[in-house]
Scaffold this motif. Structure first.
Motif, PDB file in Angstrom:
ATOM      1  N   GLN A 232       0.826  -1.211   0.000  1.00 57.75           N
ATOM      2  CA  GLN A 232       0.000   0.000   0.000  1.00 57.75           C
ATOM      3  C   GLN A 232       0.859   1.258   0.000  1.00 57.75           C
ATOM      4  O   GLN A 232       0.510   2.249  -0.651  1.00 57.75           O
ATOM      5  CB  GLN A 232      -0.942  -0.037   1.207  1.00 57.75           C
ATOM      6  CG  GLN A 232      -2.003  -1.121   1.100  1.00 57.75           C
ATOM      7  CD  GLN A 232      -2.786  -1.325   2.384  1.00 57.75           C
ATOM      8  OE1 GLN A 232      -2.230  -1.163   3.486  1.00 57.75           O
ATOM      9  NE2 GLN A 232      -4.050  -1.693   2.268  1.00 57.75           N
ATOM     10  N   ARG A 233       1.983   1.210   0.694  1.00 58.88           N
ATOM     11  CA  ARG A 233       2.878   2.374   0.709  1.00 58.88           C
ATOM     12  C   ARG A 233       3.512   2.593  -0.662  1.00 58.88           C
ATOM     13  O   ARG A 233       3.670   3.739  -1.106  1.00 58.88           O
ATOM     14  CB  ARG A 233       3.962   2.189   1.775  1.00 58.88           C
ATOM     15  CG  ARG A 233       3.472   2.315   3.203  1.00 58.88           C
ATOM     16  CD  ARG A 233       4.615   2.470   4.176  1.00 58.88           C
ATOM     17  NE  ARG A 233       5.471   1.284   4.206  1.00 58.88           N
ATOM     18  CZ  ARG A 233       5.287   0.244   5.009  1.00 58.88           C
ATOM     19  NH1 ARG A 233       4.251   0.232   5.854  1.00 58.88           N
ATOM     20  NH2 ARG A 233       6.108  -0.780   4.995  1.00 58.88           N
ATOM     21  N   VAL A 234       3.890   1.513  -1.335  1.00 58.44           N
ATOM     22  CA  VAL A 234       4.505   1.641  -2.665  1.00 58.44           C
ATOM     23  C   VAL A 234       3.536   2.298  -3.642  1.00 58.44           C
ATOM     24  O   VAL A 234       3.898   3.212  -4.390  1.00 58.44           O
ATOM     25  CB  VAL A 234       4.945   0.261  -3.191  1.00 58.44           C
ATOM     26  CG1 VAL A 234       5.384   0.352  -4.663  1.00 58.44           C
ATOM     27  CG2 VAL A 234       6.079  -0.307  -2.344  1.00 58.44           C
ATOM     28  N   VAL A 235       2.286   1.852  -3.640  1.00 58.36           N
ATOM     29  CA  VAL A 235       1.287   2.425  -4.543  1.00 58.36           C
ATOM     30  C   VAL A 235       1.011   3.880  -4.186  1.00 58.36           C
ATOM     31  O   VAL A 235       0.940   4.752  -5.066  1.00 58.36           O
ATOM     32  CB  VAL A 235      -0.010   1.594  -4.501  1.00 58.36           C
ATOM     33  CG1 VAL A 235      -1.122   2.297  -5.277  1.00 58.36           C
ATOM     34  CG2 VAL A 235       0.230   0.205  -5.077  1.00 58.36           C
ATOM     35  N   ALA A 236       0.856   4.167  -2.898  1.00 55.87           N
ATOM     36  CA  ALA A 236       0.575   5.535  -2.467  1.00 55.87           C
ATOM     37  C   ALA A 236       1.716   6.470  -2.856  1.00 55.87           C
ATOM     38  O   ALA A 236       1.483   7.610  -3.286  1.00 55.87           O
ATOM     39  CB  ALA A 236       0.342   5.574  -0.962  1.00 55.87           C
ATOM     40  N   ARG A 237       2.949   5.993  -2.732  1.00 59.90           N
ATOM     41  CA  ARG A 237       4.098   6.835  -3.079  1.00 59.90           C
ATOM     42  C   ARG A 237       4.114   7.155  -4.569  1.00 59.90           C
ATOM     43  O   ARG A 237       4.352   8.290  -4.967  1.00 59.90           O
ATOM     44  CB  ARG A 237       5.386   6.124  -2.667  1.00 59.90           C
ATOM     45  CG  ARG A 237       6.651   6.937  -2.935  1.00 59.90           C
ATOM     46  CD  ARG A 237       7.847   6.315  -2.253  1.00 59.90           C
ATOM     47  NE  ARG A 237       8.121   4.970  -2.729  1.00 59.90           N
ATOM     48  CZ  ARG A 237       8.053   3.882  -1.966  1.00 59.90           C
ATOM     49  NH1 ARG A 237       7.716   3.980  -0.687  1.00 59.90           N
ATOM     50  NH2 ARG A 237       8.332   2.696  -2.463  1.00 59.90           N
TER      51      ARG A 237
END
Length: 246
Positions: A232-237
């Motif tokens: 989720q952090r990778v996509v949000a970034r």
């Protein structure tokens, strides 16, 4: 004969022969060759290419070559596909990645027994992006959408796909075994498919509508939660950065 100078973005240098890395290089082409043919002859699949620019003007991969400097940019990230959310098809070498994608709720098909021609037909027929680390497979003309997966581990491969496509995630909604959707079910319904202690301890279960496998959030979930959070952090970034070339 035509003389074309290729100025390939450093992000794509790893696809070139070592002698061609580090700056522009010259190639000869037939009058009948296309820009796309020249780029792929240099070792770069068109699936990895964004804009092609000659003397300041964007050209189509199908355009005929002329003498000049061809600047080759990588595909922009996040990459749009014909499907939203994107649907994927993975080749035989990405079995670990397919389970991770399904864990995150992504439609990821996997046919390890299929040959290259079958994979291309399936990707084209079902509107899927073919994920592979085989550059030759990506050069097939009948393949509408494909992506070269970067990385030497499943973690790296997953990060690359998520960064490239920034797909909407729906964790815990798909069967990691077959990719089917999960539907909530009762402990009583699941009892025949789990150990007695599991049926007594847990109340929330889900069953795959395709293969009927049963899932529940047991002790193993502690190992999976960090994987989901990282994804989720990778996509949000990537979404915060917006469209960018890697």
């Amino acid at each position: 004969m035509r003389v074309v100078t290729l100025d390939v973005d450093p992000d794509l240098w790893f696809l070139l022969a070592p002698r061609r890395r580090g700056g522009p290089f010259t190639m000869r082409a037939q009058d009948t060759d296309t820009w796309g043919h020249v780029v792929q002859s240099a070792g770069v699949p068109l699936t990895e290419v964004g804009e092609l620019v000659v003397d300041g003007a964007v050209v189509a991969a199908s355009g005929r070559v002329v003498d000049g400097v061809l600047r080759v940019a990588p595909v922009a990230r996040p990459q749009a596909t014909g499907e939203s959310p994107p649907r994927f098809l993975l080749d035989v070498h990405l079995g670990g990645l397919v389970r991770r994608l399904r864990l995150l709720g992504l439609d990821a098909a996997y046919r390890p027994e299929a040959d290259d021609a079958e994979l291309v037909r399936m990707a084209a027929g079902e509107g899927r992006v073919l994920l592979t680390q085989d550059r030759g497979l990506l050069r097939r003309r009948s393949l509408p959408h494909g992506a070269l997966v970067r990385g030497t581990s499943t973690d790296d491969e997953l990060d690359d796909v998520l960064d490239r496509f920034a797909p909407p995630l729906a964790p815990w909604t798909r069967c990691t075994a077959c990719g089917g959707s999960l539907a909530a079910t009762t402990a009583e319904d699941a009892a025949d498919d789990v150990r007695a202690g599991t049926a007594r301890t847990y109340r929330d279960f889900a069953r795959c509508v395709e293969c009927r496998q049963v899932y529940w959030r047991g002790a193993h979930a502690a190992r999976i939660v960090p994987v989901v959070a990282h994804a989720q952090r990778v996509v949000a970034r990537r979404l915060r950065r917006g469209t960018a070339r890697r």
